[in-house]
Structure formats: C-alpha cells, structure tokens
Design an enzyme around this catalytic site. Sequence first.
Site, PDB file in Angstrom:
ATOM      1  N   LYS A  39      -2.256  19.031  -9.248  1.00  0.00           N
ATOM      2  CA  LYS A  39      -2.317  20.508  -9.156  1.00  0.00           C
ATOM      3  C   LYS A  39      -1.677  21.004  -7.866  1.00  0.00           C
ATOM      4  O   LYS A  39      -1.780  22.171  -7.526  1.00  0.00           O
ATOM      5  CB  LYS A  39      -3.781  20.959  -9.200  1.00  0.00           C
ATOM      6  CG  LYS A  39      -4.537  20.501 -10.427  1.00  0.00           C
ATOM      7  CD  LYS A  39      -5.970  21.025 -10.360  1.00  0.00           C
ATOM      8  CE  LYS A  39      -6.816  20.436 -11.474  1.00  0.00           C
ATOM      9  NZ  LYS A  39      -8.253  20.724 -11.243  1.00  0.00           N
ATOM     10  N   HIS A  66       1.892  -3.131   6.023  1.00  0.00           N
ATOM     11  CA  HIS A  66       0.782  -3.547   5.161  1.00  0.00           C
ATOM     12  C   HIS A  66      -0.097  -4.487   6.014  1.00  0.00           C
ATOM     13  O   HIS A  66      -0.130  -5.700   5.797  1.00  0.00           O
ATOM     14  CB  HIS A  66       1.345  -4.270   3.933  1.00  0.00           C
ATOM     15  CG  HIS A  66       0.372  -4.470   2.816  1.00  0.00           C
ATOM     16  ND1 HIS A  66      -0.987  -4.265   2.943  1.00  0.00           N
ATOM     17  CD2 HIS A  66       0.565  -4.874   1.530  1.00  0.00           C
ATOM     18  CE1 HIS A  66      -1.571  -4.534   1.777  1.00  0.00           C
ATOM     19  NE2 HIS A  66      -0.657  -4.901   0.908  1.00  0.00           N
ATOM     20  N   ARG A  75      -4.311  -6.784  -6.496  1.00  0.00           N
ATOM     21  CA  ARG A  75      -5.053  -7.543  -5.500  1.00  0.00           C
ATOM     22  C   ARG A  75      -5.645  -6.698  -4.390  1.00  0.00           C
ATOM     23  O   ARG A  75      -6.813  -6.831  -4.045  1.00  0.00           O
ATOM     24  CB  ARG A  75      -4.128  -8.560  -4.809  1.00  0.00           C
ATOM     25  CG  ARG A  75      -4.054  -9.896  -5.450  1.00  0.00           C
ATOM     26  CD  ARG A  75      -2.687 -10.472  -5.191  1.00  0.00           C
ATOM     27  NE  ARG A  75      -1.701  -9.565  -5.767  1.00  0.00           N
ATOM     28  CZ  ARG A  75      -1.323  -9.623  -7.038  1.00  0.00           C
ATOM     29  NH1 ARG A  75      -1.798 -10.531  -7.822  1.00  0.00           N
ATOM     30  NH2 ARG A  75      -0.459  -8.755  -7.521  1.00  0.00           N
ATOM     31  N   THR A  76      -4.824  -5.829  -3.803  1.00  0.00           N
ATOM     32  CA  THR A  76      -5.296  -5.131  -2.608  1.00  0.00           C
ATOM     33  C   THR A  76      -6.483  -4.239  -2.947  1.00  0.00           C
ATOM     34  O   THR A  76      -7.526  -4.297  -2.302  1.00  0.00           O
ATOM     35  CB  THR A  76      -4.140  -4.323  -1.977  1.00  0.00           C
ATOM     36  OG1 THR A  76      -3.055  -5.219  -1.743  1.00  0.00           O
ATOM     37  CG2 THR A  76      -4.563  -3.704  -0.664  1.00  0.00           C
ATOM     38  N   ARG A 101      -3.296   3.735  -0.034  1.00  0.00           N
ATOM     39  CA  ARG A 101      -1.937   3.233  -0.300  1.00  0.00           C
ATOM     40  C   ARG A 101      -1.126   4.401  -0.831  1.00  0.00           C
ATOM     41  O   ARG A 101      -1.570   5.121  -1.734  1.00  0.00           O
ATOM     42  CB  ARG A 101      -1.946   2.100  -1.324  1.00  0.00           C
ATOM     43  CG  ARG A 101      -0.538   1.748  -1.787  1.00  0.00           C
ATOM     44  CD  ARG A 101      -0.504   0.549  -2.675  1.00  0.00           C
ATOM     45  NE  ARG A 101      -0.722  -0.675  -1.933  1.00  0.00           N
ATOM     46  CZ  ARG A 101      -0.570  -1.903  -2.448  1.00  0.00           C
ATOM     47  NH1 ARG A 101      -0.205  -2.049  -3.714  1.00  0.00           N
ATOM     48  NH2 ARG A 101      -0.786  -2.973  -1.701  1.00  0.00           N
TER      49      ARG A 101
HETATM   50  C1  NCD Z   1       2.587  -6.329  -1.835  1.00  0.00           C
HETATM   51  C2  NCD Z   1       2.719  -4.860  -1.539  1.00  0.00           C
HETATM   52  O1  NCD Z   1       2.078  -4.022  -2.193  1.00  0.00           O
HETATM   53  O2  NCD Z   1       3.447  -4.567  -0.612  1.00  0.00           O
HETATM   54  N1  NCD Z   1       1.545  -6.609  -2.717  1.00  0.00           N
HETATM   55  C3  NCD Z   1       0.292  -6.840  -2.221  1.00  0.00           C
HETATM   56  O3  NCD Z   1      -0.319  -5.970  -1.631  1.00  0.00           O
HETATM   57  N2  NCD Z   1      -0.228  -8.057  -2.355  1.00  0.00           N
HETATM   58  C4  NCD Z   1       3.847  -6.986  -2.215  1.00  0.00           C
HETATM   59  C5  NCD Z   1       4.652  -6.419  -3.344  1.00  0.00           C
HETATM   60  O4  NCD Z   1       4.296  -5.422  -3.965  1.00  0.00           O
HETATM   61  O5  NCD Z   1       5.693  -6.998  -3.603  1.00  0.00           O
END
Ligand code: NCD
Length: 302
Positions: free
Chosen positions: A81, A130, A52-53, A102
């Site tokens: 590397k 997040h 999703r993100t 991320r």
């Molecule tokens: C979450 C995350 O990555 O922290 N997912 C997301 O971004 N929607 C929640 C999760 O991974 O459980």
Amino acid sequence: MVQDIISIRDLEKADIENALLTAADMERFAEKGTTMAQGKILSTLFFEPSTRTMMSFQSAMNRLGGKVIGFSDIKSISVQKGETLSDTVRMMEQYSDIIVIRHPLEGSARLAAEVADVPVINAGDGANQHPTQTLLDLYTIKKEFDTIDGLTIALMGDLKYGRTVHSLAYALSLYDVELVFVSPRELRMPHEVTEHLKEKKTPYREVVNLEDIPKVDLVYATRIQKERFADPNEYERTKDAYRIDKSSIRLLGDARIMHPLPRVSEIAPEIDKTPNALYFEQAGNGIPVRMALLSMLMGVNR
Ligand code: NCD
C-alpha cells in the site's frame, strides 16, 4: 558488544571471538532448548526470499524459549500500500524485542537500526553484507580446523554481487590467512574489499579458472547471484563458470568445501557424501550461532 549487527566491519575481533565462544556454549541448548528468552519476541522482516537464514533465526529464537512473528511474503503486508521501510520498522519495534531484516537495498538494515530502539540484525542487504552468515562461516571453519590463522582459503563464484563473500573477506582480514579469489573477470571481488585487504596486509591473489586454484585448505563456493544482474546476458555468460563434481574435485585435493547455500549447479550432489563437503554442517551451525547473537543482543545471555 555492539547494539545491532549491521556490517561485519562494525565488529571488533574481540566481539567476533566472543560471539563464537558464546555459540559454542549454546551447543548444549541447541537441541533441548532453554528458557533464557522467555517472554521475548523476535520479528523477522524478510523482503527477499530466504530458507536457511529465516528458518534458523526462527528456530534459534524458539530454542531460546522466545516467540517469533514476521513475514516473508511482501505481497501480504502494507508495503504493497506504499508504506515506507521506516514506518514498517517503527511498527515492528513496538511488537517485538529484536528485529531481523533482509531487504534488497544496500543500507536498508542500517536505516532500520537508526529508526528502531530495539536491536536490529542484518540478514542480508542487497549485494552488501550478510554478517551473521559470516559468523556461522567462521564458527564452521574453527570447528573444522581448530583455528582460522594459518589457513589458505579460496572464495569462488560471484565475488561481485555475493554479500556472503564480502562480509567473509572483511572478517578474514582480522586473521592471519591467505586468500585466493576465483571468479569470472566480470564478477571479481569489488575494489573496496581488495583495498581493505591491502591495508590490512592480507595476502590475496585472483584467478579465473578452477584449474588455477593453488593448494588450499578450504574452498568457499557461491551461487552466481542472478537477481542482482542488470544485464541478463552477463548472467547467461557466467552462470556455469564453475562446477565442483567428481572429476574437478581431484584438482582440489582434500580441501574442505563450504557454501552458504542455496546452490544451483556449482556443486554436484555427488560431492555431498565426500569428506570434502562441509556445507550442510555449516548450515546447521546457524542455530547455535544465531542463538548466541540473539541472546547477546537481547541481554538475556547468562
Ligand atoms: C546467501 C544470501 O542470501 O546471501 N544465502 C544464505 O543466506 N545462506 C547466499 C545466496 O543467496 O546465494
């Protein structure tokens, strides 16, 4: 407005409210698109899995009329590397106008923002924060209830390692809410967060069982974060702690249910079609919210 979005704690309440208003304004472009970000490039640096993100950032940038580059498979890039994170970021800032990152290490997004001159957005740094998920969570709550103030909200599941609930708890402390933390004892909300809530005089209580949840307006369920456990036995002990299904949902009355997704077993698919379920709509709200954030940080928002 801030230059980067690294921690929800960097945002003032006015910044949050402004982002939510801009997101509402973006709804009209969320389907048909705009040319606001024409000529701009977003890079998505995903050192950890994401559906999703990453996809919603990419979709949002496309809807804004910009372009996207990036990676999500670290095996394919020079980290393999031995390249450092700062070097990767220094390259990517020359290839793009804004960076979304991320990474499994806490503090990695802050480091990236220090190195880069272009805006950096934290899409999750380990168990820490997040913030963009929180903004879309707040947006979803506002859309559903017309308000955040006055609500009683339960955060349930892995409150220790879940970065979504850390960011959300900090953000909710800016509002007039009551919080209920529902978790196994091993996975309680970190001290740092509860200390902050005490300072902000945000009432909260902690319970272990689903049956002990008082009447709430909303349950924010989360996945037990398997990848963050140092001890696999601890994961095994806690992984099935909660399951909202046809029988247990009776305990929650008409409470709305949100979840950042992905879910594992904490919400049964049979709940999806009930009026309680808000999680797919919540995921959809990632588009206007991320369009708002990208456009604001790039300064193309008109
Ligand atoms: C979450 C995350 O990555 O922290 N997912 C997301 O971004 N929607 C929640 C999760 O991974 O459980």
